[in-house]
Design an enzyme around this catalytic site. Structure first.
Site, mmCIF file in Angstrom:
data_model
loop_
_atom_site.group_PDB
_atom_site.id
_atom_site.type_symbol
_atom_site.label_atom_id
_atom_site.label_comp_id
_atom_site.label_asym_id
_atom_site.label_seq_id
_atom_site.Cartn_x
_atom_site.Cartn_y
_atom_site.Cartn_z
ATOM 1 N N ALA A 255 0.837 -1.201 0.000
ATOM 2 C CA ALA A 255 0.000 0.000 0.000
ATOM 3 C C ALA A 255 0.875 1.256 0.000
ATOM 4 C CB ALA A 255 -0.888 -0.011 1.223
ATOM 5 N N GLY B 29 0.765 -5.424 0.856
ATOM 6 C CA GLY B 29 -0.433 -5.546 0.037
ATOM 7 C C GLY B 29 -0.214 -6.373 -1.216
ATOM 8 N N GLU C 186 -0.682 -9.796 -0.181
ATOM 9 C CA GLU C 186 -2.093 -10.016 0.150
ATOM 10 C C GLU C 186 -2.912 -10.225 -1.121
ATOM 11 O OE1 GLU C 186 -2.073 -6.491 2.958
ATOM 12 O OE2 GLU C 186 -3.266 -7.905 4.121
ATOM 13 N N GLU D 64 4.143 -5.654 7.647
ATOM 14 C CA GLU D 64 3.317 -4.614 8.266
ATOM 15 C C GLU D 64 3.585 -4.411 9.754
ATOM 16 O OE1 GLU D 64 2.237 -6.698 6.023
ATOM 17 O OE2 GLU D 64 0.729 -5.814 4.705
#
Lengths: 420, 274
Positions: free
Chosen positions: B64, B109, B112, B134
């Site tokens: 992100a 991300g 993910e 993270e």
């Protein structure tokens, strides 16, 4: 100039096959004995025995000396073992040349021998330390404590052959270096398989000539007198079924299009022109040679670099060669050499000064190569020179180029000329 | 336009290539565009598989946009997290086999997204790296990572990876079961295509690890060892243990809600990057 008077080799037999019970010294001894018998000279006249051997057996340190003594060569004759990986057999020849030019001898037995069946399987360091502790323990309790230190993974052995075929500098296996070449120079699986089938077919067609190169090894009441890796039933369709060995998911290098793992020895009697006085008749001579270094992870291109250096230093060119022997370590590697040699763009990409010229397929490895015959690493270099000389004799031609790639990123090239 | 969709026969190929940037990252625009592209796929009935890859030389998707994450207000953040979760769920629920073809950094991300695919293949190149870092930034994987990683490889293997934020080389990721295969970069897309004929993945049940007793044991052990290391000073780690351990016992949607709630809470707390 180094003259070649006699040469012979044993049959090349598959790992675990007919010569499985013989170690490298036994195989080398058999070859040297045959050579001396054929030459019919007094072994005391030899100045030195120089042998190449890659996986030198632990029980025959300086294997050349072991072979020399067991072949009946007198104690006073010296012996040295040389090692340049896959080019060890060639290294023996060029070492003799250098010795001769430094006035250290006139007549040499040179060659290479290898028993890949007998490469060792090793204990790990962790296990060795525990064995040492166990040996030092005195009381029964101390012995028990030491014995209880062992864990299952201590007995997970290191495979000598696998370690030997992995380049420690880059950490990649020889097969993976071939995969890199196949990827970078777009050599397809089909091309590789077709090359392999062709190698078997050529060896099959020339089996009689190949048998003339061989002196039999007598063992257990039998004579081993022909190469056993050649397949009559090889086809591109059959090879297509084999799974890639080195890159399981997307690779193209299989057991079928790689050189075979083999036992064998090849030896030559070489020396100065003055040895004619002994009644020996030279069959050929070494006109020039070169070793060159290259990227270890693309070691398969070694022959190109060695050829470039050889041509520069001697003035010979590819077009002058009547016979070309490129060792087929892997079909992908041999095909890469053929492809790059004739393409200016690809040659420059690989780091060569310019293209070397076409390698005509009708001159290349006429009797098949290591894919059919096998690649006993220490012996192959000497076999290439031997087979090239025999092919020159058979076809009454003059010049042969022998070259091979060397694990660790080198190439070797020898220019051989036939004498009439 | 940060995405390109190509179709080769029955295989669709979605390529991330963020405009005017050397890296692929997720922000609202990219997520919205991805959402739109995914909407189009069910309409194309001849498709059997979707391959996702990147056009950047050394990066698959780096995660992100951290600038947005750190500046967004509560509501903005909630919207962004919800959007990400719903887009990745849409990807997961596609009726065709999905394959992430990873070359370069696939972290946060990025992973993910890859976890929402059925299969993951990765190039053996030096630059290929895989992980969920993270927790090292004081937050936790909240676009489904805290839910999908344990569902794929089991709680006992997933929890240490999430808590340490370990960035793995391809071989290790393969051993951990996160990726399904490794190949040279040149063969990445053709290798990914070889997965196209496979069925969509059925996730393993992990009965031994995900029963209430084992989960509470693993949770207890993780909490104890965390306390020894951090004396309770890093709230992100504790929340991650909580969300991940709870996640394997509840429905996916509930776990996503937990992730979202946790990341909002953690981002609004005073920043304590580890």
């Amino acid at each position: 100039m180094l003259y070649i008077y006699q040469c012979t080799r044993t049959a090349f037999t598959k790992m675990g096959g007919a010569m499985d019970h013989l170690n490298a010294a036994d195989i080398g001894k058999s070859a040297v004995s045959s050579l001396l018998t054929n030459a019919a000279i007094d072994p005391a006249l030899i100045d030195e025995v120089i042998m190449g051997c890659v996986c030198q057996p632990a029980d025959s340190a300086n294997i050349a000396r072991v072979i020399a003594l067991r072949s009946g060569i007198p104690e006073s004759v010296t012996a040295a073992t040389v090692h340049r990986n896959c080019a060890s057999g060639m290294e023996a020849i060029t070492t003799a040349y250098e010795r001769m030019h430094a006035d250290h001898g006139q007549l040499f037995v040179v060659g290479g021998c290898e028993s890949m069946s007998n490469t060792p399987v090793l204990y790990r360091k962790s296990a060795v330390q525990k064995f040492a502790k166990l040996a030092r323990a005195r009381s029964p309790l101390a012995k028990l404590t030491a014995a209880l230190q062992f864990r299952p993974k201590d007995f997970n052995p290191l495979i000598g052959l696998r370690l030997g075929l992995t380049d420690p500098f880059t950490g990649i296996n020889m097969g993976q270096t071939a995969e890199i070449l196949a990827r970078e120079y777009e050599i397809s699986r089909v091309e590789q398989d077709a090359f392999a089938v062709n190698s078997h077919n050529k060896a099959l067609n020339y089996q009689q000539s190949l048998n003339q190169e061989i002196s039999p090894v007598y063992t257990r009441g039998k004579a081993i007198d022909s190469d056993d890796g050649i397949r009559a039933d090889s086809s591109v369709e059959k090879l297509a079924n084999l799974k890639p060995v080195f890159e399981k998911n997307t690779g193209s290098v299989t057991a079928g299009n790689s050189s075979q793992i083999t036992d064998g020895a090849a030896v030559l009697l070489v020396g100065s022109i003055r040895m004619k006085e002994l009644g020996l008749e030279p069959v050929g001579r070494l006109r020039g040679y070169a070793y060159a270094g290259c990227d270890p992870s693309r070691m398969g291109l070694g022959p190109l670099f060695a050829m470039q250096k050889l041509f520069k230093e001697t003035g010979f060119s590819l077009a002058q060669a009547d016979i070309i022997e490129i060792n087929e370590a892997f079909a992908a590697q041999a095909l890469a050499c053929i492809k790059l040699s004739d393409s200016e763009v690809l040659a420059k990409k690989a780091g060569l000064d310019s293209k070397l010229g076409e390698i005509p397929l009708d001159k290349l490895n006429r009797r098949g190569g290591a894919i059919a015959l096998g690649h006993p690493v220490g012996a192959t270099g000497a076999r290439l020179v031997l087979t090239a000389l025999d092919q020159l004799r058979e076809s009454q031609q003059q010049h042969a180029l022998t070259t091979l790639c060397i694990g660790g990123g080198q190439g070797a090239a020898l220019w051989i000329e036939r004498l009439t | 336009m940060h995405l390109k969709l190509e179709t080769h026969g029955t295989i669709a190929h979605l390529i991330f290539d963020r405009k005017d940037s050397s890296a692929n990252i997720f922000d609202r625009d990219v997520l919205a565009e991805l959402d739109q592209q995914l909407d189009g796929i069910p309409k194309c009935s001849k498709l059997t598989a979707l391959i996702i890859s990147s056009n950047k030389p050394n990066i698959f998707i780096a995660g992100a946009d951290l600038k947005i994450l750190s500046t967004a207000t509560g509501e903005e953040l909630e919207n962004l997290i919800s959007l990400g979760q719903s887009v990745f769920s849409k990807l997961e629920s596609l009726h065709i086999t999905t394959i992430a073809a990873i070359h370069g950094a696939c972290v946060g991300g990025g992973l993910e997204l890859a976890l929402a695919c059925d299969y993951r293949v990765v190039s053996e190149a030096q630059c290929s790296r895989i992980g969920l870092p993270e927790t090292q930034l004081g937050i936790l994987p909240a676009w489904g990572g805290s839910t999908r990683l344990p569902a794929l490889i089991g709680l006992s293997k997933a929890l240490p990876l999430i808590l340490s934020g370990k960035i793995m080389k391809p071989k290790l990721a393969l051993r951990k079961g996160i990726v399904d295969g490794i190949c040279p970069q040149q063969h990445l897309i053709s290798y990914a295509s070889s997965f196209a004929n496979r069925q969509m993945r059925q996730l393993p049940v992990h009965m031994l690890e995900h029963n209430p007793l084992t989960v509470s044991l693993i949770r207890k052990q993780a909490q104890d060892s965390l306390y020894k290391k951090t004396r309770g000073l890093y709230p992100a780690l504790n929340r991650a243990v909580d969300v991940v351990c709870t996640g394997v016992r509840v429905s996916k949607q509930e776990s996503f809600d937990n992730e979202r709630e946790a990341i909002i809470e953690l981002s609004q707390a005073p920043k304590q990057p580890n």
